[in-house]
Design an enzyme around this catalytic site. Structure first.
Site, PDB file in Angstrom:
ATOM      1  N   ASP A 310     -22.415 153.089  57.344  1.00 13.94           N
ATOM      2  CA  ASP A 310     -22.914 154.223  58.012  1.00 13.94           C
ATOM      3  C   ASP A 310     -23.860 153.781  59.280  1.00 13.94           C
ATOM      4  O   ASP A 310     -24.303 153.117  59.280  1.00 13.94           O
ATOM      5  CB  ASP A 310     -23.925 155.042  57.035  1.00 13.94           C
ATOM      6  CG  ASP A 310     -24.250 156.303  57.474  1.00 13.94           C
ATOM      7  OD1 ASP A 310     -23.787 156.758  58.549  1.00 13.94           O
ATOM      8  OD2 ASP A 310     -25.217 157.068  56.934  1.00 13.94           O
ATOM      9  N   ASP A 547     -27.572 154.497  53.171  1.00 14.80           N
ATOM     10  CA  ASP A 547     -28.762 154.591  52.765  1.00 14.80           C
ATOM     11  C   ASP A 547     -29.045 155.933  52.494  1.00 14.80           C
ATOM     12  O   ASP A 547     -30.263 156.319  51.956  1.00 14.80           O
ATOM     13  CB  ASP A 547     -29.629 154.154  53.896  1.00 14.80           C
ATOM     14  CG  ASP A 547     -29.432 154.989  55.078  1.00 14.80           C
ATOM     15  OD1 ASP A 547     -28.581 155.791  55.291  1.00 14.80           O
ATOM     16  OD2 ASP A 547     -30.235 154.880  56.329  1.00 14.80           O
ATOM     17  N   ASP A 551     -23.988 159.206  51.350  1.00 11.27           N
ATOM     18  CA  ASP A 551     -23.250 157.840  51.203  1.00 11.27           C
ATOM     19  C   ASP A 551     -22.988 157.392  49.703  1.00 11.27           C
ATOM     20  O   ASP A 551     -22.155 156.643  49.598  1.00 11.27           O
ATOM     21  CB  ASP A 551     -23.926 156.553  51.788  1.00 11.27           C
ATOM     22  CG  ASP A 551     -24.101 156.760  53.350  1.00 11.27           C
ATOM     23  OD1 ASP A 551     -23.396 157.395  54.121  1.00 11.27           O
ATOM     24  OD2 ASP A 551     -25.282 156.494  53.786  1.00 11.27           O
TER      25      ASP A 551
END
Length: 790
Positions: A310, A547, A551
């Site tokens: 990400d 994080d 996700d």
């Protein structure tokens, strides 16, 4: 008081926003079980975990052998049970830890809500909220259930769900998603969904399970134990029958020798050693500020060939920085800087964009800055903020499309920069500042260029993975063009291969897209999960670094998941690894530790499997050979300790960062089969001597123990080359300890004292064995490996 309609076979109330639901309506909802309770997917009971790890076929076999040895009274031959108990304890501990991790997954942290019932404001517990309740939200409240706004407006932070920091203005008719937070404003909203139907619950629904770890080490160990567990019982029965009826042994001697053969077939110490080596890796990584939550993930990360990231928190820090300002019209660089200094000193906005401006232009540790008379903070609705000073006039900063909505010239200027930067405009007016800003009197002072703050070591870290042949994918909820530009800045290969997943057509195959593109923008949490799953279906070993809550599904799907410590609680809970310093640059250290563990376990497993293979082959052969089995359990303990236990532990802790090559099981067999067959060959020679010269059992056993020990030391030498100082010390120590064991403690191990005849026979057998060892080492066992694999 309220209207009634029907939706999905459920009667829906439309209560007055000032009265809310009545007591009768609340009781009706409770009786229908339409309350805000998320029924978590139940995990295995602790008692079941304990039973499943104790009552296994593997443990049953060892327990039966132990009972047999207890019956004979030969208690010193029970030492092998210590390792069996340790293995069971490790399995129980790891499963219970996984269970507790899954059970504490939760996205809703708030435990209460402010509702309106019977015309009164009440504070009730989260689980007391029912469908169609009217909830009153103010700044700082978490949205505890999916609601639709009926009155008021507020700015909401959905970063916990989407990963993107931008605030979103919500107005009447807009949906408030559970798990988000109210940053400013207030509103009254009606509960649209409760319990497991909530967005947050749906998001976590597929992450609340204990996923089987993808570990080649674990798979290999389980395969070995499964094969042994199937064949050991019939072999044991046949061998006992043969020893009791054909070798002249009584029942006690037959039990002891049979137990020696069967315990030799079981590599019980290998499971313990593997767990110990990985545990040492966990400790080492903790010293590097990396928390390991699944011991086998160290291995998985070392085998990863596809790394998904990400953008926020990995490549970027999740914050912005000012790249520069471009003065416009007659204004100079100094004019622009002074105006921004005045704005940042007097406003207290705390969004990421303003913090970047403050870092660049505000006075540091100086309270004597020039004060302004009117200050209007930023809001998502108006998209601007400003200050007014009677000395300088009004300065406004914000989005160009809101401050200069009809100015084509400014729009064209902005478009040239917006390809690479986030842009804001600074404008000036001589009029007094007010919420109803007269945009016609604004004059453009400058264009402010803002960019994502790249982690200083992100480029170096990505370069490391590229050199290791790892394919990198960036999966983000942000604009794909923006993500592509960031990827270009860190020199990521194929940064120009990007796709906007929000425009994905239903008939497009996500599996092909997952392989074709490098950058994925505007990705939903479910699409992230699908991308990971598609890569795995193509036999990729996939790691996911994230994080945020957005996700979580992808992290749970990945073979190995890594979370940042400064990310969301739930991302940390579902991850295998947590970077405690939230630094993506720590990843290469984790990979190096994984390589060290796998390469060393592979070397140590070779020693264990040698004993398993030759014990299995000897058990089969001695069913047909009219001679007693050459070992008893206490003698196998001596061989296991000196030619397996000590060397495997020492070698397993060595530094070894070689890239992992080939299949673990095949690599182990390639080294263990030659040594095992050599030992079998040497014992067949001693059987011939036993039969021809009619020597006593103790001498016969002594020759076999010493010959097998010497071949074991030879194998340690072979797998330790090239020798370094530690390996030389290891070989010397083992040789000395083995000599002491067979001489000073010969009575303990039931060995005959060495004489010239014994030594001569042993040397002859050992020299011949060396020749055969070299011969067996040249044989390819590919067909044998394929049969076992299948």
């Amino acid at each position: 008081m309220s209207e009634l309609n029907t939706e999905n076979n459920i009667q829906r109330y439309n209560p007055d926003i000032n009265f809310g639901l009545s007591d009768e309506q609340v009781q009706s909802r409770i009786s229908q079980n339409l309350i805000n309770i998320d029924k978590n997917i139940s995990t295995k009971k602790t008692s079941d975990i304990i039973k499943n790890n104790i009552f296994t076929l593997f443990n049953f076999i060892n327990f039966v052998l132990a009972l047999g040895i207890l019956y004979t009274g030969s208690y010193r031959n029970l030492l092998f049970m210590g390792v069996v108990i340790c293995n069971a304890c490790i399995g129980i501990f790891q499963e219970i830890r996984s269970k507790k991790t899954v059970e504490k997954l939760n996205l809703i942290l708030s435990n209460s809500a402010n509702v309106i019932r019977n015309g009164k404001k009440l504070k009730i517990k989260l689980e007391k909220v029912v469908l169609d309740d009217i909830i009153y939200f103010t700044r700082g409240n978490q949205i505890i259930s999916d609601c639709i706004i009926l009155e008021g407006q507020c700015e909401v932070n959905e970063s916990l769900l989407t990963g993107e920091p931008d605030l979103i203005l919500k107005k009447p008719g807009d949906m408030l998603l559970s798990g988000s937070y109210v940053v400013s404003g207030s509103c009254r909203a009606k509960v649209e969904k409760v319990g497991e139907d909530n967005y947050a619950s749906q998001l976590l629904k597929n992450s609340k399970y204990i996923k089987k770890t993808k570990s080649e080490i674990m798979t290999t160990l389980n395969k070995i134990i499964k094969i042994i567990s199937i064949i050991i019982i019939p072999i044991g029965i046949l061998l006992f029958y043969r020893q009791f009826n054909s070798s002249g042994f009584n029942i006690n001697s037959s039990i002891v020798t049979t137990s020696a053969a069967l315990t030799g077939m079981i590599p019980e110490g290998l499971v313990l050693l593997t767990s110990s080596v990985l545990a040492v890796g966990v400790v080492r990584l903790s010293k590097r500020r990396i928390l390991v939550q699944d011991i086998y993930c160290i291995e998985t990360l070392a085998r990863v060939d596809t790394l998904c990231l990400d953008k926020t928190g990995t490549i970027t820090e999740g914050t912005f920085e000012v790249h520069g300002v471009v003065p416009q019209n007659e204004f100079t660089q100094y004019d622009v800087t002074d105006a921004l200094n005045l704005i940042t000193n007097n406003l207290n906005d705390d969004n990421e964009t303003f913090l970047a401006l403050k870092e660049k232009f505000a006075e540091k540790n100086n309270n004597n800055f020039e004060k302004t008379e009117i200050n209007i903070p930023f809001s998502s609705e108006k998209k601007w903020s400003g200050v007014y000073s009677s000395k300088y006039g009004t300065f406004v900063i914000g989005a160009s499309e809101f401050l200069f909505p009809n100015n084509i010239n400014i729009k064209n200027k902005i478009s040239n920069y917006s390809k690479y930067y986030r842009t804001l405009v600074l404008a000036h007016s001589n009029q007094v500042l007010s919420p109803d800003l007269d945009k016609n009197n604004l004059r453009l002072m400058g264009i402010i260029l803002i960019k994502d703050k790249i982690r200083h070591n992100a480029e170096k870290t990505l370069k490391f993975f590229r050199k290791q042949g790892v394919d990198i994918k960036v999966i983000s909820g942000d604009n794909p063009v923006t993500v592509s530009q960031i990827a270009e800045r860190v020199k990521l290969e194929n940064y120009d291969k990007y796709i906007d997943m929000s425009k994905l057509q239903p008939d497009q195959d996500i599996k092909n897209i997952a392989h074709e593109y490098t950058i994925f923008g505007r990705v939903t949490p479910y699409q992230k999960q699908e991308i990971i799953r598609s890569l795995k279906e193509s036999n990729k070993t996939v790691a996911m670094v994230g994080d945020g809550v957005n996700d979580v599904l992808a992290m749970k799907e990945a073979d190995c998941s890594v979370a940042m410590a400064n990310g969301s609680d739930i991302a940390r809970n579902v991850s295998h690894l947590v970077l405690l310093n939230s630094d993506f640059a720590s990843m290469p250290k984790a990979v190096a530790e994984g390589r060290k563990a796998i390469n060393n376990i592979q070397r140590s497993a070779t020693l264990f499997l040698v004993k398993t293979i030759y014990s299995f082959l000897l058990s089969l052969l001695f069913f047909f050979i009219p001679a007693p089995y050459p070992f008893i359990p206490i003698q196998m303990t001596l061989l296991s300790a000196l030619t397996i236990g000590i060397p495997s532990f020492v070698l397993a802790l060595e530094s070894n960062r070689e890239k992992i090559k080939g299949n673990l099981f095949k690599n182990i067999l390639d080294k263990s089969l030659p040594a095992a067959m050599t030992i079998v060959f040497s014992i067949l020679i001693s059987v011939s001597i036993y039969s021809f010269f009619n020597i006593n059992y103790q001498r016969y056993s002594t020759i076999n123990i010493i010959t097998t020990g010497l071949i074991g030391i030879l194998l340690i030498y072979k797998i330790s080359t090239p020798l370094n100082k530690l390996r030389k010390i290891l070989l010397t120590s083992i040789s000395v300890l083995f000599f002491i064991g067979i001489t000073r403690f010969s009575s303990l191990f039931e060995l005959e004292s060495l004489n010239l005849i014994n030594i001569s026979l042993i040397l002859i057998i050992f020299c011949v064995s060396i020749i055969f060892y070299d011969y067996f080492s040249m044989i390819k066992f590919d067909k044998f490996y394929k049969k076992i694999k299948n």
